[in-house]
Scaffold this motif. Sequence first.
Motif, PDB file in Angstrom:
ATOM      1  N   PHE A   1       0.730  -1.133  -0.039  1.00 36.33           N
ATOM      2  CA  PHE A   1       0.334   0.109  -0.002  1.00 36.33           C
ATOM      3  C   PHE A   1       0.876   1.229  -0.037  1.00 36.33           C
ATOM      4  O   PHE A   1       0.421   2.296  -0.609  1.00 36.33           O
ATOM      5  N   THR A   2       1.992   1.289   0.812  1.00 35.17           N
ATOM      6  CA  THR A   2       2.762   2.245   0.926  1.00 35.17           C
ATOM      7  C   THR A   2       3.572   2.546  -0.177  1.00 35.17           C
ATOM      8  O   THR A   2       3.698   3.785  -0.853  1.00 35.17           O
ATOM      9  N   ALA A   3       3.895   1.472  -1.154  1.00 34.97           N
ATOM     10  CA  ALA A   3       4.454   1.570  -2.533  1.00 34.97           C
ATOM     11  C   ALA A   3       3.523   2.197  -3.452  1.00 34.97           C
ATOM     12  O   ALA A   3       4.064   2.960  -4.150  1.00 34.97           O
ATOM     13  N   ALA A   4       2.425   1.800  -3.266  1.00 30.77           N
ATOM     14  CA  ALA A   4       1.180   2.443  -4.318  1.00 30.77           C
ATOM     15  C   ALA A   4       0.774   3.898  -3.949  1.00 30.77           C
ATOM     16  O   ALA A   4       0.581   4.530  -4.974  1.00 30.77           O
ATOM     17  N   GLN A   5       1.043   4.360  -2.787  1.00 32.62           N
ATOM     18  CA  GLN A   5       1.298   5.652  -2.649  1.00 32.62           C
ATOM     19  C   GLN A   5       2.338   6.540  -2.860  1.00 32.62           C
ATOM     20  O   GLN A   5       2.577   7.715  -3.018  1.00 32.62           O
ATOM     21  N   GLY A   6       3.376   5.699  -3.735  1.00 33.00           N
ATOM     22  CA  GLY A   6       4.609   6.517  -3.909  1.00 33.00           C
ATOM     23  C   GLY A   6       5.704   6.735  -2.788  1.00 33.00           C
ATOM     24  O   GLY A   6       6.648   7.471  -3.253  1.00 33.00           O
ATOM     25  N   ARG A   7       5.547   6.168  -1.827  1.00 35.68           N
ATOM     26  CA  ARG A   7       6.559   6.438  -0.721  1.00 35.68           C
ATOM     27  C   ARG A   7       7.785   5.572  -0.750  1.00 35.68           C
ATOM     28  O   ARG A   7       8.829   5.772  -0.205  1.00 35.68           O
ATOM     29  N   MET A   8       7.913   4.302  -1.637  1.00 35.19           N
ATOM     30  CA  MET A   8       8.700   3.555  -1.974  1.00 35.19           C
ATOM     31  C   MET A   8       8.551   2.827  -3.354  1.00 35.19           C
ATOM     32  O   MET A   8       7.235   2.901  -3.733  1.00 35.19           O
ATOM     33  N   SER A   9       9.444   2.449  -3.934  1.00 32.35           N
ATOM     34  CA  SER A   9       9.113   1.509  -5.045  1.00 32.35           C
ATOM     35  C   SER A   9       8.783   0.278  -4.847  1.00 32.35           C
ATOM     36  O   SER A   9       9.197  -0.226  -3.829  1.00 32.35           O
ATOM     37  N   LEU A  10       7.921  -0.243  -5.704  1.00 30.27           N
ATOM     38  CA  LEU A  10       7.477  -1.761  -5.364  1.00 30.27           C
ATOM     39  C   LEU A  10       8.474  -2.743  -5.446  1.00 30.27           C
ATOM     40  O   LEU A  10       8.626  -3.746  -4.496  1.00 30.27           O
ATOM     41  N   LEU A  11       9.626  -2.637  -6.073  1.00 23.60           N
ATOM     42  CA  LEU A  11      10.718  -3.398  -6.203  1.00 23.60           C
ATOM     43  C   LEU A  11      11.533  -3.475  -5.029  1.00 23.60           C
ATOM     44  O   LEU A  11      11.907  -4.342  -4.409  1.00 23.60           O
ATOM     45  N   ALA A  12      11.688  -1.985  -4.425  1.00 24.15           N
ATOM     46  CA  ALA A  12      12.356  -1.901  -3.132  1.00 24.15           C
ATOM     47  C   ALA A  12      11.593  -2.597  -2.006  1.00 24.15           C
ATOM     48  O   ALA A  12      12.258  -3.188  -1.257  1.00 24.15           O
ATOM     49  N   ALA A  13      10.240  -2.346  -2.064  1.00 22.31           N
ATOM     50  CA  ALA A  13       9.266  -3.210  -1.269  1.00 22.31           C
ATOM     51  C   ALA A  13       9.659  -4.708  -1.223  1.00 22.31           C
ATOM     52  O   ALA A  13       9.941  -5.194  -0.088  1.00 22.31           O
ATOM     53  N   LEU A  14       9.802  -5.317  -2.325  1.00 27.05           N
ATOM     54  CA  LEU A  14       9.967  -6.991  -2.312  1.00 27.05           C
ATOM     55  C   LEU A  14      11.448  -7.071  -2.129  1.00 27.05           C
ATOM     56  O   LEU A  14      11.706  -8.014  -1.237  1.00 27.05           O
ATOM     57  N   VAL A  15      12.359  -6.346  -2.441  1.00 32.14           N
ATOM     58  CA  VAL A  15      13.905  -6.671  -1.985  1.00 32.14           C
ATOM     59  C   VAL A  15      14.009  -6.497  -0.428  1.00 32.14           C
ATOM     60  O   VAL A  15      14.567  -7.383   0.049  1.00 32.14           O
ATOM     61  N   TRP A  16      13.675  -5.495   0.160  1.00 31.15           N
ATOM     62  CA  TRP A  16      13.852  -5.260   1.259  1.00 31.15           C
ATOM     63  C   TRP A  16      13.135  -6.142   2.351  1.00 31.15           C
ATOM     64  O   TRP A  16      13.613  -6.479   3.313  1.00 31.15           O
ATOM     65  N   THR A  17      11.853  -6.479   2.113  1.00 30.77           N
ATOM     66  CA  THR A  17      11.117  -7.288   2.823  1.00 30.77           C
ATOM     67  C   THR A  17      11.577  -8.681   2.907  1.00 30.77           C
ATOM     68  O   THR A  17      11.590  -9.376   3.983  1.00 30.77           O
ATOM     69  N   THR A  18      12.073  -9.262   1.587  1.00 30.68           N
ATOM     70  CA  THR A  18      12.653 -10.510   1.605  1.00 30.68           C
ATOM     71  C   THR A  18      14.030 -10.486   2.427  1.00 30.68           C
ATOM     72  O   THR A  18      14.409 -11.456   2.897  1.00 30.68           O
ATOM     73  N   ALA A  19      14.893  -9.502   1.979  1.00 27.92           N
ATOM     74  CA  ALA A  19      15.987  -9.245   2.937  1.00 27.92           C
ATOM     75  C   ALA A  19      15.744  -9.570   4.488  1.00 27.92           C
ATOM     76  O   ALA A  19      16.322  -9.869   5.192  1.00 27.92           O
ATOM     77  N   GLY A  20      14.607  -8.709   5.059  1.00 31.66           N
ATOM     78  CA  GLY A  20      14.178  -8.717   6.071  1.00 31.66           C
ATOM     79  C   GLY A  20      13.910 -10.283   6.935  1.00 31.66           C
ATOM     80  O   GLY A  20      14.439 -10.616   7.815  1.00 31.66           O
ATOM     81  N   SER A  21      13.206 -10.953   5.767  1.00 27.07           N
ATOM     82  CA  SER A  21      12.889 -12.213   6.161  1.00 27.07           C
ATOM     83  C   SER A  21      14.132 -13.341   6.343  1.00 27.07           C
ATOM     84  O   SER A  21      14.235 -13.996   7.148  1.00 27.07           O
ATOM     85  N   VAL A  22      14.971 -12.841   5.342  1.00 24.61           N
ATOM     86  CA  VAL A  22      16.198 -13.811   5.467  1.00 24.61           C
ATOM     87  C   VAL A  22      17.012 -13.494   6.750  1.00 24.61           C
ATOM     88  O   VAL A  22      17.705 -14.317   7.389  1.00 24.61           O
ATOM     89  N   ALA A  23      17.250 -12.090   6.932  1.00 27.12           N
ATOM     90  CA  ALA A  23      18.019 -11.741   8.056  1.00 27.12           C
ATOM     91  C   ALA A  23      17.286 -12.478   9.452  1.00 27.12           C
ATOM     92  O   ALA A  23      18.130 -13.193  10.429  1.00 27.12           O
ATOM     93  N   GLY A  24      15.710 -12.205   9.466  1.00 30.40           N
ATOM     94  CA  GLY A  24      15.330 -12.800  10.691  1.00 30.40           C
ATOM     95  C   GLY A  24      15.491 -14.504  10.658  1.00 30.40           C
ATOM     96  O   GLY A  24      15.749 -14.939  11.913  1.00 30.40           O
ATOM     97  N   ALA A  25      15.338 -15.006   9.735  1.00 34.31           N
ATOM     98  CA  ALA A  25      15.477 -16.370   9.644  1.00 34.31           C
ATOM     99  C   ALA A  25      17.321 -16.830  10.093  1.00 34.31           C
ATOM    100  O   ALA A  25      17.208 -17.830  10.632  1.00 34.31           O
ATOM    101  N   LEU A  26      17.937 -16.015   9.524  1.00 35.35           N
ATOM    102  CA  LEU A  26      19.385 -16.390   9.992  1.00 35.35           C
ATOM    103  C   LEU A  26      19.544 -16.208  11.452  1.00 35.35           C
ATOM    104  O   LEU A  26      20.418 -17.161  11.892  1.00 35.35           O
ATOM    105  N   ALA A  27      18.868 -15.308  12.004  1.00 41.82           N
ATOM    106  CA  ALA A  27      19.172 -15.087  13.545  1.00 41.82           C
ATOM    107  C   ALA A  27      18.566 -16.470  14.045  1.00 41.82           C
ATOM    108  O   ALA A  27      19.146 -16.931  15.219  1.00 41.82           O
TER     109      ALA A  27
END
Length: 235
Positions: free
Chosen positions: A61-87
Amino acid sequence: MIETTYAMASAAAGNEPSGGITGWATHLMEQLGAPGAGVAIALENLFPPLPSEVILPLAGFTAAQGRMSLLAALVWTTAGSVAGALALYGVGALIGRDRIRALAARLPLVKLADLDRTEAWFARHGGKAVFFGRMIPIFRSLISVPAGLERMRLTTFLLYTTLGSLLWNTVFVLAGYWLGDNWTAVQDYVGVYSKAVVALVAVAVLVFLAVRIVKARGGRHRGPQTREFDRDRIF
């Protein structure tokens, strides 16, 4: 602009207070952009009560409002998932297989043979378990712990975790992106899915305990008869 986007997200969430999960996640994304979404998802992995079905569509939703790019949302949320899983993988590796076996040996109704079977199954299907586990509520976080306990090869763990997380995150981020102000509808559908998973797990645990209790009682009842039968055979 920040206050406007925040107000829109709060309104879409049914006027959830600023102290709620939606308000907290929105604040992170407003302050940090796409990396804020990654931080929120990393914490969601470490603290499962934080719902990804809220954070991920909100990122879309935030990406749709132009506050971030859709690609960035996908990349960063996936990076966050991996970081949490690694912990959590690290937690499992630190605990170690020997400590888990020592703990299991003290638990009633649990046998070391159960762990042996589980380890054998994980050795054969660990990659698939990690991949599909990333798309199942509760197990999304927990699956990383046995991977660490069993010291799954780190490259294999990262590969399947990244692929599974990317698939799960993409579905929900895109849903929030396309639904716009109606992004909270995702929670209703995922809520049913989550409750079904919890119910199945609860039933499986109850069945396991019932079977073990019945077998334990049956063993106690058969014990004296078996010993008497053995004496008859001996004499």
